[in-house]
Design a protein around this motif. Structure first.
Motif, PDB file in Angstrom:
ATOM      1  N   ASP A 325       6.256  15.372  17.488  1.00 28.11           N
ATOM      2  CA  ASP A 325       6.422  16.363  16.869  1.00 28.11           C
ATOM      3  C   ASP A 325       8.036  16.199  15.977  1.00 28.11           C
ATOM      4  O   ASP A 325       8.448  16.927  15.177  1.00 28.11           O
ATOM      5  N   GLY A 326       8.381  15.022  16.028  1.00 22.83           N
ATOM      6  CA  GLY A 326       9.752  14.840  15.577  1.00 22.83           C
ATOM      7  C   GLY A 326      10.913  14.901  16.234  1.00 22.83           C
ATOM      8  O   GLY A 326      12.059  14.549  15.642  1.00 22.83           O
ATOM      9  N   LEU A 327      11.017  15.660  17.413  1.00 24.79           N
ATOM     10  CA  LEU A 327      12.046  15.881  18.190  1.00 24.79           C
ATOM     11  C   LEU A 327      12.117  14.890  19.203  1.00 24.79           C
ATOM     12  O   LEU A 327      11.058  14.379  19.460  1.00 24.79           O
ATOM     13  N   PRO A 328      13.448  14.618  19.594  1.00 22.80           N
ATOM     14  CA  PRO A 328      13.399  13.542  20.763  1.00 22.80           C
ATOM     15  C   PRO A 328      13.000  14.151  22.266  1.00 22.80           C
ATOM     16  O   PRO A 328      12.825  15.355  22.126  1.00 22.80           O
ATOM     17  N   ILE A 329      12.792  13.179  23.048  1.00 27.53           N
ATOM     18  CA  ILE A 329      12.002  13.638  24.431  1.00 27.53           C
ATOM     19  C   ILE A 329      12.943  13.114  25.503  1.00 27.53           C
ATOM     20  O   ILE A 329      13.501  12.047  25.554  1.00 27.53           O
ATOM     21  N   VAL A 330      13.183  13.887  26.460  1.00 27.75           N
ATOM     22  CA  VAL A 330      14.028  13.917  27.312  1.00 27.75           C
ATOM     23  C   VAL A 330      13.479  14.434  28.822  1.00 27.75           C
ATOM     24  O   VAL A 330      13.065  15.444  28.717  1.00 27.75           O
ATOM     25  N   GLY A 331      13.066  13.769  29.707  1.00 23.66           N
ATOM     26  CA  GLY A 331      12.458  14.272  30.963  1.00 23.66           C
ATOM     27  C   GLY A 331      11.858  13.076  31.993  1.00 23.66           C
ATOM     28  O   GLY A 331      11.656  12.054  31.654  1.00 23.66           O
ATOM     29  N   ALA A 332      11.259  13.678  33.085  1.00 20.79           N
ATOM     30  CA  ALA A 332      10.672  12.928  33.959  1.00 20.79           C
ATOM     31  C   ALA A 332       9.421  12.469  33.481  1.00 20.79           C
ATOM     32  O   ALA A 332       8.629  13.278  32.789  1.00 20.79           O
ATOM     33  N   VAL A 333       9.047  11.388  33.963  1.00 19.61           N
ATOM     34  CA  VAL A 333       7.704  10.708  33.676  1.00 19.61           C
ATOM     35  C   VAL A 333       6.800  11.148  34.573  1.00 19.61           C
ATOM     36  O   VAL A 333       6.782  10.681  35.871  1.00 19.61           O
ATOM     37  N   TYR A 340      12.610   8.555  34.369  1.00 18.38           N
ATOM     38  CA  TYR A 340      12.835   9.314  33.434  1.00 18.38           C
ATOM     39  C   TYR A 340      12.846   8.493  32.223  1.00 18.38           C
ATOM     40  O   TYR A 340      12.860   7.550  32.022  1.00 18.38           O
ATOM     41  N   PHE A 341      12.516   9.135  30.976  1.00 14.75           N
ATOM     42  CA  PHE A 341      12.478   8.809  29.577  1.00 14.75           C
ATOM     43  C   PHE A 341      13.525   9.511  28.666  1.00 14.75           C
ATOM     44  O   PHE A 341      13.508  10.695  28.738  1.00 14.75           O
ATOM     45  N   ALA A 342      14.149   8.919  27.736  1.00 16.52           N
ATOM     46  CA  ALA A 342      14.990   9.302  26.768  1.00 16.52           C
ATOM     47  C   ALA A 342      14.552   8.571  25.460  1.00 16.52           C
ATOM     48  O   ALA A 342      14.720   7.279  25.353  1.00 16.52           O
ATOM     49  N   GLY A 343      14.010   8.955  24.487  1.00 11.03           N
ATOM     50  CA  GLY A 343      13.655   8.436  23.207  1.00 11.03           C
ATOM     51  C   GLY A 343      12.961   9.189  22.502  1.00 11.03           C
ATOM     52  O   GLY A 343      13.073  10.645  22.294  1.00 11.03           O
ATOM     53  N   PRO A 374       9.497  16.841  27.981  1.00 11.59           N
ATOM     54  CA  PRO A 374       8.087  16.432  27.502  1.00 11.59           C
ATOM     55  C   PRO A 374       7.068  17.579  27.795  1.00 11.59           C
ATOM     56  O   PRO A 374       5.875  17.344  27.352  1.00 11.59           O
ATOM     57  N   GLY A 375       7.167  18.480  28.621  1.00  9.63           N
ATOM     58  CA  GLY A 375       6.446  19.433  29.146  1.00  9.63           C
ATOM     59  C   GLY A 375       6.038  20.373  27.787  1.00  9.63           C
ATOM     60  O   GLY A 375       4.644  20.951  27.853  1.00  9.63           O
ATOM     61  N   ARG A 376       6.684  20.174  26.636  1.00  8.26           N
ATOM     62  CA  ARG A 376       6.121  20.976  25.517  1.00  8.26           C
ATOM     63  C   ARG A 376       4.881  20.423  24.920  1.00  8.26           C
ATOM     64  O   ARG A 376       3.945  21.119  24.263  1.00  8.26           O
ATOM     65  N   PHE A 377       4.451  19.272  25.117  1.00  7.67           N
ATOM     66  CA  PHE A 377       3.284  18.423  24.680  1.00  7.67           C
ATOM     67  C   PHE A 377       2.053  18.986  25.615  1.00  7.67           C
ATOM     68  O   PHE A 377       0.949  18.929  24.959  1.00  7.67           O
ATOM     69  N   ALA A 378       2.343  19.528  26.738  1.00  7.48           N
ATOM     70  CA  ALA A 378       1.033  20.087  27.633  1.00  7.48           C
ATOM     71  C   ALA A 378       0.700  21.576  26.954  1.00  7.48           C
ATOM     72  O   ALA A 378      -0.185  22.224  27.914  1.00  7.48           O
ATOM     73  N   GLN A 379       1.688  22.148  26.530  1.00  5.00           N
ATOM     74  CA  GLN A 379       1.437  23.638  25.967  1.00  5.00           C
ATOM     75  C   GLN A 379       0.406  23.829  25.088  1.00  5.00           C
ATOM     76  O   GLN A 379      -0.216  23.088  24.263  1.00  5.00           O
TER      77      GLN A 379
END
Length: 379
Positions: A325-333, A340-343, A374-379
């Motif tokens: 979605d063009g937004l960065p990602i920060v959170g647990a894998v 965790y991932f940031a990127g 990253p939970g936004r991708f599961a919505q």
């Protein structure tokens, strides 16, 4: 490369509190934030400091994201767009607080989002109005001394007056010099596994056992954590630097909705990048090379927009990490406790990486939902 059983059997084991994988702008910034919070950090990179896109970009320290403000408001909602624009302003302020302004390559030069067609002009005019409503400093130009206006193609430009530009190699080295930890070079992570209460990382020479791991490899996430491949896709960006002794640019330019971009470095060279949009089907993956078609387009664009037909000083490419979605990602894998991932900076790592890394350092020890979870991708 994969890691054999025989490699693991003879490797020394290093116990660590936090391991950060990737010594680009995000990884170095995260290590700084973690150390400031009192944590002991090991920083790994398969090549060394700045082995990836962090030293292969245009050096823009620009407010905003891949889309203009009006489009970001449509895509994400106004509150999210406003927060993202604030974060990029805070990113530059944080770098300033570290003292990057003393570096020879850092230029306090406004950015100009340049419209070459009526639709983009309308979007930029709307962006200007909404930015003003939301309390951002913004300017507008329909002409100027820079050669872009002589081409006859430029219809108008939205100005970010507080932006800057830099040599990203110099900025990254400056930030890394403030670390207590050293960058462990030639330390490609061949395997990442959860081993009981800890995370195990296997490199060619050493096995690390860490309480927490931050993967800050941006486009290369899938090579380390294949299950998270949908989070970031690798896109190649190509650039060149031209000799341009008769050209003076007073702005850093972002053109065709960011498809093309150019600026003048502190040493006078004109740096031009882009033209991946017309060849989007092939400008993907991890192949770090330049192509004749894109490089020819870059040269033609420099001639048309700037009247520059000087000697090409160098050509290069870099692999960027684009999020869905063009937004960065920060959170647990998911499935990797303690990892965790940031990127996912979508071409704007220099403008977002420091503040996103700070957020990642916080989330690792105080988990919470954020705009970039990253939970936004599961919505």
């Amino acid at each position: 490369m994969s890691a054999s059983w025989w490699m693991r059997a003879v490797q020394p084991v290093c116990e660590a509190e936090v391991v950060v994988v990737g010594a680009g702008i995000c990884g170095v910034s995260a290590a700084l934030a973690l150390e400031a919070a009192g944590h002991a950090v090991v920083l790994l990179d398969r090549a060394g400091l700045g082995g990836g896109a962090s030293v292969r970009n245009a050096g823009f320290l620009m407010r905003g994201a891949a889309e203009c403000y009006a489009e970001a408001c449509r895509l994400y909602g106004r509150d999210t767009a406003r927060a993202l624009w604030r974060l990029t302003e805070e990113n530059l302020a944080a770098l300033d607080a570290h003292g990057i302004g003393a570096l020879a390559s850092v230029q306090r030069v406004p950015s100009a989002l340049l419209a070459l067609d009526a639709d983009e002009l309308e979007d930029l005019e709307r962006s200007r109005a909404w930015l003003e409503e939301d309390g951002f400093a913004v300017g507008w130009e329909r002409g100027g001394r820079d050669p872009v206006w002589r081409s006859g193609r430029a219809l108008g430009a939205l100005i970010n007056p507080g932006d800057a530009a830099c040599n990203p190699v110099e900025v990254l080295a400056f930030l890394a010099s403030k670390l207590r930890a050293r960058v462990e070079a030639d330390a490609e992570v061949l395997a990442l596994e959860v081993a009981g209460p800890k995370v195990e990382l296997v490199t060619r020479r050493v096995r690390y056992r860490a309480e927490r791991v931050l993967v800050a490899t941006n486009a290369y996430l899938a090579q380390l954590v294949p299950s998270a491949a949908a989070w970031v896709s690798p896109r190649r960006g190509q650039m060149l630097a031209l000799e341009a002794p008769s050209v003076t640019l007073t702005r850093s330019y972002y053109v065709n909705r960011g498809s093309e971009y150019f600026r003048q470095a502190a040493d006078g060279a004109v740096v031009v990048g882009g033209f991946r949009t017309p060849e989007a089907a092939t400008e993907v993956g991890y192949d770090d090379r330049v192509t004749a078609s894109v490089q020819s387009s870059l040269e033609g664009f420099a001639r048309e927009m700037l009247g520059v037909d000087g000697r090409v000083l160098t050509r290069w490419s870099g692999v960027m990490g684009f999020s869905p979605d063009g937004l960065p990602i920060v959170g647990a894998v998911p499935g990797f406790a303690g990892v965790y991932f940031a990127g996912g900076f979508t071409g704007h790592g220099m403008s977002m990486g420091y503040k996103v890394a700070e957020l990642a350092a916080e989330v690792m020890f105080s988990p919470r939902e954020t705009l970039f979870s990253p939970g936004r991708f599961a919505q």
